[in-house]
Enzyme design. Structure first.
Site, PDB file in Angstrom:
ATOM      1  CG  ASP A  18      -2.055   0.929   1.159  1.00 41.69           C
ATOM      2  OD1 ASP A  18      -2.446   1.313   0.040  1.00 41.69           O
ATOM      3  OD2 ASP A  18      -2.589   1.281   2.226  1.00 41.69           O
ATOM      4  CD  GLU A  75      -3.592   3.788  -2.058  1.00 37.44           C
ATOM      5  OE1 GLU A  75      -2.490   4.363  -1.982  1.00 37.44           O
ATOM      6  OE2 GLU A  75      -4.146   3.222  -1.108  1.00 37.44           O
TER       7      GLU A  75
END
Length: 111
Positions: A18, A75
């Site tokens: 992430d 994202e």
């Protein structure tokens, strides 16, 4: 910890790195962690269309993911312009308000 991650991968569980490109994420993780996907940090996506370096960063991470046979997720895609930019780069997965509000999360651990 790496042994546990490898065991999870053997069970078919996908592992994402992430916020790739910021904080503690580094290129060495790609060699050590048995990841299946990279999530490009929203700080780069937010500047698409305004900063050529942000575009270059998103493009580089997308190509790097492909070279490592990893899927990639952009994202923080919030605008049509950002959506078009990540699509033009070749990033086929995105998350953000452009696609819908966050759905929340639930614990996977029984109470």
């Amino acid at each position: 910890m790496l042994d546990q991650l490898r065991q999870l991968r053997e069970l078919g569980i996908r592992i994402a790195i992430d916020d790739f490109g910021t904080g503690y994420s580094s290129l060495s993780y790609l060699h050590r962690i048995p990841a299946t996907e990279l999530k490009i940090d929203q700080s780069f996506v937010a500047r698409l269309g305004e900063d050529a370096r942000a575009y270059a960063t998103v493009e580089m991470v997308t190509r790097l993911a492909a070279a490592f046979d990893l899927s990639v997720v952009a994202e923080g895609v919030e605008t049509e312009r950002q959506h078009e930019a990540v699509a033009a780069i070749g990033c086929v997965q995105g998350q953000g308000y452009r696609y819908g509000r966050p759905a929340g999360w639930r614990s996977c651990v029984p109470r």
